[in-house]
Motif scaffolding. Structure first.
Motif, PDB file in Angstrom:
ATOM      1  N   ALA A 247      -4.500  22.453  -3.840  1.00  0.00           N
ATOM      2  CA  ALA A 247      -5.091  22.935  -3.238  1.00  0.00           C
ATOM      3  C   ALA A 247      -4.624  23.011  -1.956  1.00  0.00           C
ATOM      4  O   ALA A 247      -4.521  24.092  -0.816  1.00  0.00           O
ATOM      5  N   GLN A 248      -4.345  22.176  -0.294  1.00  0.00           N
ATOM      6  CA  GLN A 248      -3.684  22.313   0.734  1.00  0.00           C
ATOM      7  C   GLN A 248      -3.108  22.902   1.566  1.00  0.00           C
ATOM      8  O   GLN A 248      -2.255  23.623   2.021  1.00  0.00           O
ATOM      9  N   GLU A 249      -2.176  22.868   0.215  1.00  0.00           N
ATOM     10  CA  GLU A 249      -0.458  22.727   0.021  1.00  0.00           C
ATOM     11  C   GLU A 249      -1.044  24.426   0.271  1.00  0.00           C
ATOM     12  O   GLU A 249       0.184  24.610   0.370  1.00  0.00           O
ATOM     13  N   LYS A 250      -1.092  25.179  -0.464  1.00  0.00           N
ATOM     14  CA  LYS A 250      -1.207  26.082  -0.959  1.00  0.00           C
ATOM     15  C   LYS A 250      -2.340  26.920   0.313  1.00  0.00           C
ATOM     16  O   LYS A 250      -1.462  28.085   0.756  1.00  0.00           O
ATOM     17  N   ILE A 251      -2.863  26.423   0.931  1.00  0.00           N
ATOM     18  CA  ILE A 251      -3.811  27.558   2.360  1.00  0.00           C
ATOM     19  C   ILE A 251      -2.703  26.751   3.708  1.00  0.00           C
ATOM     20  O   ILE A 251      -2.360  28.017   3.610  1.00  0.00           O
ATOM     21  N   ARG A 252      -1.684  25.658   3.426  1.00  0.00           N
ATOM     22  CA  ARG A 252      -0.546  25.865   4.298  1.00  0.00           C
ATOM     23  C   ARG A 252       0.683  26.726   3.980  1.00  0.00           C
ATOM     24  O   ARG A 252       1.047  26.923   5.131  1.00  0.00           O
ATOM     25  N   THR A 253       0.935  26.548   2.494  1.00  0.00           N
ATOM     26  CA  THR A 253       2.394  27.263   3.232  1.00  0.00           C
ATOM     27  C   THR A 253       1.322  29.498   3.435  1.00  0.00           C
ATOM     28  O   THR A 253       2.429  30.376   3.549  1.00  0.00           O
TER      29      THR A 253
END
Ligand SMILES: [Zn+2]
Length: 258
Positions: A247-253
């Motif tokens: 979930a965090q990675e999606k936001i960062r991407t």
């Protein structure tokens, strides 16, 4: 704390690209498969036609030979008839009549055989017309499939190219050893080398691997939360990740690429 981790977050970026790549590759393979099947069908029908035509030619030749034979015998009968007028004796006359009658019987046998062959030829040629129609139909389907798939294949190849370009940049951000492990697993599980640790915060007794559904334990969760390194499922060997990391990675991407 998690924001400083590199290994799993950077692998997840790759994983998401690879999942998409795999889907496009499958779609491309499926497209080509349909075409290959049609081509095989057409080849079979064309071979059938060639066989039918060869048989038909053979039959035509047989009919031609029968026709020639028939004409020869009829000419012979005519000739014998002419000699009837110049016979000297009754004996000679009736001998010729017997011969004519035998030849006539032979001629009518030949005519019957020839008629049978001609009927068969007509049927065979009608069958060839039907097979030719089938061929035309399948060729039309193939042309349509090729026309459609050409556009679709180009579209799919475009996606694959775009993702591969994206991927090479993102692969450079993954620690070398982790990338090696991931790439090996990718061969075994195309587009599916990573698996989420599935659990409910209210029910930590039931933790499982999202790839193979075998049980995991709290230690797996704790290690993934506490250490910047790879942890694999004991059963299927997939690289595990926490849903929260994804979930965090999606936001960062999204922020990064926006
Ligand atoms: Zn597993």
């Amino acid at each position: 704390m998690m924001a400083s981790f590199v290994t799993i977050p950077s692998l997840l970026v790759l994983f998401r690209i690879d999942r998409e790549l795999h889907e496009y590759q499958l779609a491309l393979d499926a497209l080509l498969k349909d075409q290959v099947a049609l081509e095989a069908k057409i080849e079979t029908i064309a071979a059938d036609i060639a066989q039918q035509e060869a048989a038909s030619l053979k039959l035509q030749a047989a009919i031609g030979a029968q026709d020639l034979d028939l004409k020869t015998r009829q000419a012979h009968i005519e000739k014998m008839r002419e000699t009837l007028n110049s016979t000297k004796t009754n004996k000679e006359y009736s001998a010729i009549l017997v011969q004519i009658s035998a030849d006539k019987a032979e001629v009518s046998k030949l005519e019957a055989a020839m008629l049978e062959n001609m009927e068969k030829l007509e049927k065979d040629q009608a069958a060839i017309v039907v097979t030719r129609q089938q061929l035309t139909l399948q060729q039309g389907l193939l042309a349509t499939a090729q026309g459609e798939s050409e556009a679709r294949a180009a579209e799919l190849r475009g996606h694959i190219e775009r993702l591969n370009a994206l991927r090479s940049g993102d692969a450079a951000k993954v620690p070398t050893e982790a990338l090696k492990q991931y790439d090996r697993l990718r061969l075994k599980y195309p587009g599916d080398a990573m698996a989420p640790v599935e659990f409910d915060d209210d029910d930590l007794e039931n933790i499982s691997c999202g790839g193979c559904f075998m049980a995991l334990n709290m230690e797996d969760v704790n290690q993934l939360r506490g250490r910047d390194e790879i942890r694999r499922c004991n059963a299927c060997n997939r690289i595990l990740y926490l849903p929260e990391t994804l979930a965090q990675e999606k936001i960062r991407t999204v922020e990064h690429r926006a």
